[in-house]
Scaffold this motif. Structure first.
Motif, PDB file in Angstrom:
ATOM      1  N   THR A  66       0.691  -1.397  -0.009  1.00 17.91           N
ATOM      2  CA  THR A  66       0.094   0.026  -0.089  1.00 17.91           C
ATOM      3  C   THR A  66       0.914   1.227  -0.173  1.00 17.91           C
ATOM      4  O   THR A  66       0.515   2.229  -0.798  1.00 17.91           O
ATOM      5  N   PHE A  67       1.804   1.160   0.815  1.00 22.51           N
ATOM      6  CA  PHE A  67       2.700   2.647   1.047  1.00 22.51           C
ATOM      7  C   PHE A  67       3.988   2.382   0.340  1.00 22.51           C
ATOM      8  O   PHE A  67       4.977   3.031   0.730  1.00 22.51           O
ATOM      9  N   ARG A  68       4.013   1.663  -0.803  1.00 27.72           N
ATOM     10  CA  ARG A  68       5.372   1.476  -1.448  1.00 27.72           C
ATOM     11  C   ARG A  68       6.087   2.506  -2.134  1.00 27.72           C
ATOM     12  O   ARG A  68       7.541   2.805  -1.911  1.00 27.72           O
ATOM     13  N   ASP A  69       5.316   3.340  -2.690  1.00 22.86           N
ATOM     14  CA  ASP A  69       5.856   4.792  -3.112  1.00 22.86           C
ATOM     15  C   ASP A  69       6.659   5.723  -1.666  1.00 22.86           C
ATOM     16  O   ASP A  69       7.245   6.714  -2.130  1.00 22.86           O
ATOM     17  N   PHE A  70       6.231   5.499  -0.699  1.00 22.93           N
ATOM     18  CA  PHE A  70       6.914   6.066   0.498  1.00 22.93           C
ATOM     19  C   PHE A  70       8.177   5.501   0.791  1.00 22.93           C
ATOM     20  O   PHE A  70       8.886   5.922   1.987  1.00 22.93           O
ATOM     21  N   ARG A  71       8.515   4.501   0.457  1.00 23.96           N
ATOM     22  CA  ARG A  71       9.699   3.555   0.575  1.00 23.96           C
ATOM     23  C   ARG A  71      10.886   3.736  -0.085  1.00 23.96           C
ATOM     24  O   ARG A  71      10.728   4.073  -1.305  1.00 23.96           O
ATOM     25  N   ASP A  72      12.115   3.477   0.409  1.00 22.37           N
ATOM     26  CA  ASP A  72      13.278   3.475  -0.336  1.00 22.37           C
ATOM     27  C   ASP A  72      13.343   2.300  -1.316  1.00 22.37           C
ATOM     28  O   ASP A  72      12.764   1.302  -0.539  1.00 22.37           O
ATOM     29  N   LYS A  73      13.846   2.416  -2.479  1.00 14.95           N
ATOM     30  CA  LYS A  73      13.873   1.104  -3.131  1.00 14.95           C
ATOM     31  C   LYS A  73      15.548   1.174  -3.816  1.00 14.95           C
ATOM     32  O   LYS A  73      15.851   1.894  -4.467  1.00 14.95           O
ATOM     33  N   PRO A  74      16.080   0.037  -2.973  1.00 17.26           N
ATOM     34  CA  PRO A  74      17.418   0.004  -3.005  1.00 17.26           C
ATOM     35  C   PRO A  74      18.004  -0.080  -4.569  1.00 17.26           C
ATOM     36  O   PRO A  74      19.216   0.310  -4.840  1.00 17.26           O
ATOM     37  N   HIS A  75      17.213  -0.664  -5.293  1.00 13.81           N
ATOM     38  CA  HIS A  75      17.677  -0.924  -6.754  1.00 13.81           C
ATOM     39  C   HIS A  75      17.669   0.359  -7.701  1.00 13.81           C
ATOM     40  O   HIS A  75      17.992   0.163  -8.738  1.00 13.81           O
ATOM     41  N   LEU A  76      17.004   1.260  -7.306  1.00 13.29           N
ATOM     42  CA  LEU A  76      16.750   2.643  -8.076  1.00 13.29           C
ATOM     43  C   LEU A  76      17.679   3.646  -7.623  1.00 13.29           C
ATOM     44  O   LEU A  76      18.012   3.897  -6.481  1.00 13.29           O
ATOM     45  N   PRO A  77      17.955   4.498  -8.716  1.00 12.65           N
ATOM     46  CA  PRO A  77      19.139   5.725  -8.254  1.00 12.65           C
ATOM     47  C   PRO A  77      18.051   6.780  -7.485  1.00 12.65           C
ATOM     48  O   PRO A  77      16.952   6.682  -7.781  1.00 12.65           O
ATOM     49  N   VAL A  78      18.872   7.565  -6.957  1.00 15.62           N
ATOM     50  CA  VAL A  78      18.301   8.499  -6.174  1.00 15.62           C
ATOM     51  C   VAL A  78      17.142   9.317  -6.899  1.00 15.62           C
ATOM     52  O   VAL A  78      15.983   9.603  -6.378  1.00 15.62           O
ATOM     53  N   ASP A  79      17.505   9.785  -8.314  1.00 16.96           N
ATOM     54  CA  ASP A  79      16.643  10.365  -8.991  1.00 16.96           C
ATOM     55  C   ASP A  79      15.470   9.940  -9.239  1.00 16.96           C
ATOM     56  O   ASP A  79      14.399  10.356 -10.004  1.00 16.96           O
ATOM     57  N   GLU A  80      15.114   8.586  -9.377  1.00 24.94           N
ATOM     58  CA  GLU A  80      14.058   7.714  -9.482  1.00 24.94           C
ATOM     59  C   GLU A  80      13.425   7.168  -8.221  1.00 24.94           C
ATOM     60  O   GLU A  80      12.343   6.367  -8.484  1.00 24.94           O
ATOM     61  N   GLN A  81      13.622   7.734  -7.075  1.00 27.69           N
ATOM     62  CA  GLN A  81      12.918   7.302  -5.910  1.00 27.69           C
ATOM     63  C   GLN A  81      11.739   8.222  -5.879  1.00 27.69           C
ATOM     64  O   GLN A  81      11.561   9.393  -5.664  1.00 27.69           O
ATOM     65  N   SER A  82      10.437   7.399  -5.900  1.00 27.38           N
ATOM     66  CA  SER A  82       9.076   8.271  -5.791  1.00 27.38           C
ATOM     67  C   SER A  82       9.009   9.228  -4.733  1.00 27.38           C
ATOM     68  O   SER A  82       8.503  10.253  -5.232  1.00 27.38           O
ATOM     69  N   PHE A  83       9.205   8.626  -3.656  1.00 32.33           N
ATOM     70  CA  PHE A  83       9.120   9.678  -2.492  1.00 32.33           C
ATOM     71  C   PHE A  83       9.968  11.032  -2.761  1.00 32.33           C
ATOM     72  O   PHE A  83       9.512  12.153  -2.379  1.00 32.33           O
ATOM     73  N   LEU A  84      11.222  10.669  -2.800  1.00 35.69           N
ATOM     74  CA  LEU A  84      11.966  11.983  -2.846  1.00 35.69           C
ATOM     75  C   LEU A  84      11.821  12.791  -4.057  1.00 35.69           C
ATOM     76  O   LEU A  84      11.786  13.955  -4.403  1.00 35.69           O
ATOM     77  N   THR A  85      11.404  12.417  -5.371  1.00 32.39           N
ATOM     78  CA  THR A  85      10.864  13.037  -6.487  1.00 32.39           C
ATOM     79  C   THR A  85       9.698  13.764  -6.145  1.00 32.39           C
ATOM     80  O   THR A  85       9.625  15.053  -6.528  1.00 32.39           O
ATOM     81  N   ASP A  86       8.861  13.227  -5.302  1.00 30.72           N
ATOM     82  CA  ASP A  86       7.465  13.849  -5.039  1.00 30.72           C
ATOM     83  C   ASP A  86       7.712  14.963  -3.853  1.00 30.72           C
ATOM     84  O   ASP A  86       7.319  16.053  -4.077  1.00 30.72           O
ATOM     85  N   VAL A  87       8.826  14.831  -3.038  1.00 29.72           N
ATOM     86  CA  VAL A  87       9.139  15.899  -2.120  1.00 29.72           C
ATOM     87  C   VAL A  87       9.821  16.980  -2.907  1.00 29.72           C
ATOM     88  O   VAL A  87       9.469  18.111  -2.498  1.00 29.72           O
TER      89      VAL A  87
END
Length: 93
Positions: A66-87
Motif C-alpha cells: 500500500t505505501f510502497r511509494d513512501f519507501r526507499d527502493k534500493p535498486h533505483l538511483p536517487v533521482d528515480e525514488q518516488s517519494f524523493l521526487t515527489d518531495v
C-alpha cells in the motif's frame, strides 16, 4: 523490524498535507477482485476509516504494498525514488 530486501522505511507521513501537498500514491488492495487502486494522500485521508466498512469501500483495504511509494527502493538511483521526487516537486512548485 529489519527489512529483508535491504530497503529502509522512513514513514514521514507528518509532512504530507501538513507541510507539503505530495503527489505520492497510496495503493489500496481489493482482495475479492484481486486488483489495486491508486489514490492520493488527500483521498486516502478522507476514506481510510471507511475501508472494509462502508458499502463503497467494503472490498478495499491496506495491503503489503500500500505505501510502497513512501519507501526507499534500493535498486533505483536517487533521482528515480518516488517519494524523493515527489518531495522535490512539491518544494519547487
Amino acid at each position: 523490524m529489519p527489512e529483508t530486501d535491504g530497503s529502509k522505511s522512513f514513514y514521514i507521513f507528518d509532512i504530507d498535507d501538513n507541510l507539503l501537498c505530495l503527489g505520492t500514491q497510496i495503493y489500496l488492495w481489493n482482495a475479492r477482485r484481486q486488483v489495486e487502486r491508486a489514490v492520493g494522500p488527500r483521498d486516502f485521508a478522507a476514506i481510510h476509516n471507511e475501508l472494509g466498512c462502508s458499502e463503497k469501500w467494503q472490498s478495499w483495504g491496506i495491503g503489503e504494498k500500500t505505501f510502497r511509494d513512501f519507501r526507499d527502493k534500493p535498486h533505483l538511483p536517487v533521482d528515480e525514488q518516488s517519494f524523493l521526487t515527489d518531495v522535490l516537486a512539491a518544494t519547487l512548485s
